[in-house]
Design a protein around this motif. Sequence first.
Motif, PDB file in Angstrom:
ATOM      1  N   ALA A 184       0.199  -1.180  -0.227  1.00 50.29           N
ATOM      2  CA  ALA A 184       0.166   0.016   0.141  1.00 50.29           C
ATOM      3  C   ALA A 184       1.069   1.224  -0.570  1.00 50.29           C
ATOM      4  CB  ALA A 184      -1.013   0.016   0.916  1.00 50.29           C
ATOM      5  N   PRO A 185       0.242   2.178  -0.506  1.00 47.80           N
ATOM      6  CA  PRO A 185       1.290   3.834  -0.234  1.00 47.80           C
ATOM      7  C   PRO A 185       1.447   3.617   1.279  1.00 47.80           C
ATOM      8  CG  PRO A 185      -0.812   4.346  -1.739  1.00 47.80           C
ATOM      9  CD  PRO A 185      -0.659   2.632  -1.060  1.00 47.80           C
ATOM     10  N   GLU A 186       0.423   3.488   1.837  1.00 50.94           N
ATOM     11  CA  GLU A 186       0.960   3.945   3.770  1.00 50.94           C
ATOM     12  C   GLU A 186       1.984   3.038   3.874  1.00 50.94           C
ATOM     13  OE1 GLU A 186      -3.444   4.672   2.922  1.00 50.94           O
ATOM     14  OE2 GLU A 186      -1.771   2.838   2.302  1.00 50.94           O
ATOM     15  N   GLY A 187       3.215   2.421   3.369  1.00 47.60           N
ATOM     16  CA  GLY A 187       3.689   1.216   3.497  1.00 47.60           C
ATOM     17  C   GLY A 187       4.810   1.851   3.009  1.00 47.60           C
ATOM     18  N   GLU A 188       4.910   3.081   2.385  1.00 52.03           N
ATOM     19  CA  GLU A 188       5.897   3.481   2.020  1.00 52.03           C
ATOM     20  C   GLU A 188       7.395   4.050   3.568  1.00 52.03           C
ATOM     21  OE1 GLU A 188       8.068   7.680  -0.495  1.00 52.03           O
ATOM     22  OE2 GLU A 188       6.120   7.239   0.310  1.00 52.03           O
ATOM     23  N   GLY A 189       7.086   4.042   4.420  1.00 55.13           N
ATOM     24  CA  GLY A 189       7.774   4.186   5.328  1.00 55.13           C
ATOM     25  C   GLY A 189       8.935   2.853   5.598  1.00 55.13           C
ATOM     26  N   LEU A 190       8.047   2.073   6.024  1.00 54.46           N
ATOM     27  CA  LEU A 190       7.779   0.447   6.323  1.00 54.46           C
ATOM     28  C   LEU A 190       9.810   0.194   5.283  1.00 54.46           C
ATOM     29  CD1 LEU A 190       8.001  -1.771   7.685  1.00 54.46           C
ATOM     30  CD2 LEU A 190       5.905  -2.660   6.411  1.00 54.46           C
ATOM     31  N   ARG A 191       8.983   1.042   4.145  1.00 53.49           N
ATOM     32  CA  ARG A 191       9.672  -0.079   2.970  1.00 53.49           C
ATOM     33  C   ARG A 191      10.729   0.519   2.709  1.00 53.49           C
ATOM     34  NH1 ARG A 191       4.253   0.414   0.019  1.00 53.49           N
ATOM     35  NH2 ARG A 191       5.600   2.213  -0.826  1.00 53.49           N
ATOM     36  N   LYS A 192      10.772   1.901   3.349  1.00 55.35           N
ATOM     37  CA  LYS A 192      12.510   2.885   3.350  1.00 55.35           C
ATOM     38  C   LYS A 192      13.211   2.091   4.536  1.00 55.35           C
ATOM     39  CE  LYS A 192      10.566   6.863   1.080  1.00 55.35           C
ATOM     40  NZ  LYS A 192      10.123   8.342   0.594  1.00 55.35           N
ATOM     41  N   TYR A 194      13.427  -0.274   6.095  1.00 54.41           N
ATOM     42  CA  TYR A 194      13.780  -1.735   5.302  1.00 54.41           C
ATOM     43  C   TYR A 194      15.154  -1.485   4.712  1.00 54.41           C
ATOM     44  CZ  TYR A 194      14.096  -6.849   4.745  1.00 54.41           C
ATOM     45  OH  TYR A 194      14.971  -8.344   4.844  1.00 54.41           O
ATOM     46  N   LYS A 195      14.744  -1.076   3.945  1.00 61.54           N
ATOM     47  CA  LYS A 195      16.065  -0.924   2.949  1.00 61.54           C
ATOM     48  C   LYS A 195      16.977   0.178   3.669  1.00 61.54           C
ATOM     49  CE  LYS A 195      17.926   0.528  -1.533  1.00 61.54           C
ATOM     50  NZ  LYS A 195      17.830  -0.784  -2.282  1.00 61.54           N
ATOM     51  N   HIS A 196      16.907   0.703   4.863  1.00 66.17           N
ATOM     52  CA  HIS A 196      17.685   1.547   5.577  1.00 66.17           C
ATOM     53  C   HIS A 196      18.519   0.985   6.596  1.00 66.17           C
ATOM     54  CE1 HIS A 196      20.128   4.829   8.098  1.00 66.17           C
ATOM     55  NE2 HIS A 196      19.443   4.019   9.075  1.00 66.17           N
ATOM     56  N   ALA A 197      18.239  -0.064   6.691  1.00 65.33           N
ATOM     57  CA  ALA A 197      18.661  -1.021   7.845  1.00 65.33           C
ATOM     58  C   ALA A 197      19.097  -2.545   6.933  1.00 65.33           C
ATOM     59  CB  ALA A 197      17.272  -2.138   8.413  1.00 65.33           C
ATOM     60  N   THR A 198      18.378  -2.443   6.358  1.00 63.64           N
ATOM     61  CA  THR A 198      19.423  -4.075   5.197  1.00 63.64           C
ATOM     62  C   THR A 198      19.741  -3.797   4.331  1.00 63.64           C
ATOM     63  OG1 THR A 198      17.439  -4.672   4.460  1.00 63.64           O
ATOM     64  CG2 THR A 198      17.222  -4.755   6.168  1.00 63.64           C
ATOM     65  N   GLY A 199      19.446  -2.582   3.395  1.00 61.62           N
ATOM     66  CA  GLY A 199      20.034  -1.760   2.174  1.00 61.62           C
ATOM     67  C   GLY A 199      19.707  -3.224   0.775  1.00 61.62           C
ATOM     68  N   LYS A 200      18.376  -3.713   1.431  1.00 55.64           N
ATOM     69  CA  LYS A 200      17.432  -4.554   0.422  1.00 55.64           C
ATOM     70  C   LYS A 200      16.031  -3.848   0.013  1.00 55.64           C
ATOM     71  CE  LYS A 200      19.699  -8.821   1.614  1.00 55.64           C
ATOM     72  NZ  LYS A 200      20.024  -9.969   1.755  1.00 55.64           N
ATOM     73  N   ASP A 201      15.626  -3.855  -1.111  1.00 52.09           N
ATOM     74  CA  ASP A 201      14.077  -4.079  -1.419  1.00 52.09           C
ATOM     75  C   ASP A 201      13.132  -4.606  -0.451  1.00 52.09           C
ATOM     76  OD1 ASP A 201      14.430  -1.868  -2.980  1.00 52.09           O
ATOM     77  OD2 ASP A 201      14.597  -2.741  -4.571  1.00 52.09           O
ATOM     78  N   LEU A 202      11.852  -3.824   0.256  1.00 51.55           N
ATOM     79  CA  LEU A 202      10.868  -5.114   1.389  1.00 51.55           C
ATOM     80  C   LEU A 202       9.716  -5.609  -0.276  1.00 51.55           C
ATOM     81  CD1 LEU A 202       9.930  -6.463   3.309  1.00 51.55           C
ATOM     82  CD2 LEU A 202       9.075  -3.657   4.379  1.00 51.55           C
ATOM     83  N   THR A 203       9.894  -6.458  -0.371  1.00 50.73           N
ATOM     84  CA  THR A 203       8.740  -7.091  -1.040  1.00 50.73           C
ATOM     85  C   THR A 203       7.923  -8.107  -0.623  1.00 50.73           C
ATOM     86  OG1 THR A 203      10.036  -9.065  -1.827  1.00 50.73           O
ATOM     87  CG2 THR A 203      10.622  -6.504  -3.535  1.00 50.73           C
ATOM     88  N   GLY A 204       8.311  -8.279   0.277  1.00 47.70           N
ATOM     89  CA  GLY A 204       6.832  -9.380   0.719  1.00 47.70           C
ATOM     90  C   GLY A 204       6.932  -9.509   2.554  1.00 47.70           C
ATOM     91  N   PRO A 205       5.828 -10.203   2.798  1.00 49.43           N
ATOM     92  CA  PRO A 205       6.252 -10.202   4.278  1.00 49.43           C
ATOM     93  C   PRO A 205       7.256 -11.323   4.891  1.00 49.43           C
ATOM     94  CG  PRO A 205       3.718 -11.037   3.274  1.00 49.43           C
ATOM     95  CD  PRO A 205       4.797 -10.396   2.292  1.00 49.43           C
ATOM     96  N   GLY A 206       7.223 -12.553   4.543  1.00 54.66           N
ATOM     97  CA  GLY A 206       8.532 -13.665   4.729  1.00 54.66           C
ATOM     98  C   GLY A 206       9.770 -13.057   5.065  1.00 54.66           C
ATOM     99  N   GLN A 207      10.033 -10.876   5.018  1.00 57.16           N
ATOM    100  CA  GLN A 207      11.481 -11.078   4.530  1.00 57.16           C
ATOM    101  C   GLN A 207      11.544 -10.224   6.316  1.00 57.16           C
ATOM    102  OE1 GLN A 207      10.388  -8.720   1.200  1.00 57.16           O
ATOM    103  NE2 GLN A 207      12.927  -8.626   0.881  1.00 57.16           N
ATOM    104  N   LEU A 208      10.040 -10.425   7.137  1.00 63.73           N
ATOM    105  CA  LEU A 208      10.064  -9.935   7.952  1.00 63.73           C
ATOM    106  C   LEU A 208       8.612 -10.729   8.738  1.00 63.73           C
ATOM    107  CD1 LEU A 208       7.845  -6.754   7.394  1.00 63.73           C
ATOM    108  CD2 LEU A 208      10.338  -6.509   7.637  1.00 63.73           C
ATOM    109  N   ALA A 209       9.592 -10.190  10.121  1.00 64.04           N
ATOM    110  CA  ALA A 209       8.751 -11.139  11.973  1.00 64.04           C
ATOM    111  C   ALA A 209       7.794 -10.119  12.394  1.00 64.04           C
ATOM    112  CB  ALA A 209      10.108 -11.156  12.714  1.00 64.04           C
ATOM    113  N   VAL A 210       6.564 -10.793  12.218  1.00 68.44           N
ATOM    114  CA  VAL A 210       5.554  -9.864  12.506  1.00 68.44           C
ATOM    115  C   VAL A 210       4.154 -10.520  13.181  1.00 68.44           C
ATOM    116  CG1 VAL A 210       5.708  -8.600   9.931  1.00 68.44           C
ATOM    117  CG2 VAL A 210       4.548 -11.438  10.995  1.00 68.44           C
TER     118      VAL A 210
END
Length: 266
Positions: A184-192, A194-210
């Motif tokens: 979602a557009p609201e997820g822009e901050g989360l994506r940014k 995640y990129k800052h923390a890992t250097g990788k793009d966040l593309t799916g929930p499997g990259q997170l522990a939720v």
Amino acid sequence: MRNMMRRHLGKVVAGAAVALAGTAALAAVTLPGDAGAAGGGSRAAAAAGPGSPTGQVRPGAVERAPAEGREGVGRDPLTDDEIARAQALAAPPAFRGAAEDVRGRRGPERLTTDLAELGPEETGRADAPRRANVSFYDYRSEAYVTKTVNLTTGKVEKTDSRHGVQPPPDRAESEEAAGLLIAAPEGEGLRKDYKHATGKDLTGPGQLAVTGFVYRGAAEGPAPEKLRACGQHRCVRLFTKVRNGQWIDTRRYVIDLSARTVGRLD
């Protein structure tokens, strides 16, 4: 949480509180599993006991768990076979065909299967029946359904269906909510973040522990227009963490799993 970090003008700077007004806030925390990592030598030495070399822990004996039978006895926890049987009895084809899970597939979202309590007249009986309470959420009818299954007779003894009752989300619902937020557009901050923390793009929930928790809309206070159906709809908020890494604060975002939309609390 300690050692919070927050984003400011594209940079990550130290802060005493989580920044909720901008992007999702990136937080570095000490996890329970991390405690004592730096000072583990003294603990290992203590665990080794008198006379043991420092840092060397004597190996312990591991006892193999006893084999689980197909059926439990008395108030034993439900066995895997009993759980599978209870779930099958509670969700016959007609019920599955009329219900939908969190992804819109045929069949309700299965939540929990637990050993049911005995009635007062059954307590202490050697031949007391074993029952299971099986709970579901049906996204088609927005109903929380609980069925009590008698595992001794193989019959469903009771069905309870309620609207506006929101139990904690299961793992599949939490992951689906994370996927909707990421996209979602609201997820822009989360994506940014995640990129800052890992250097990788966040593309799916499997990259997170939720971990998800229910949001009940107006029952919890003033709710934005977009979120006023929550409580009747299935809505969740998330604790979000980079796998093996930092927390990213997404608690201000609410994912309406029924409408498959994302809103934000002020």
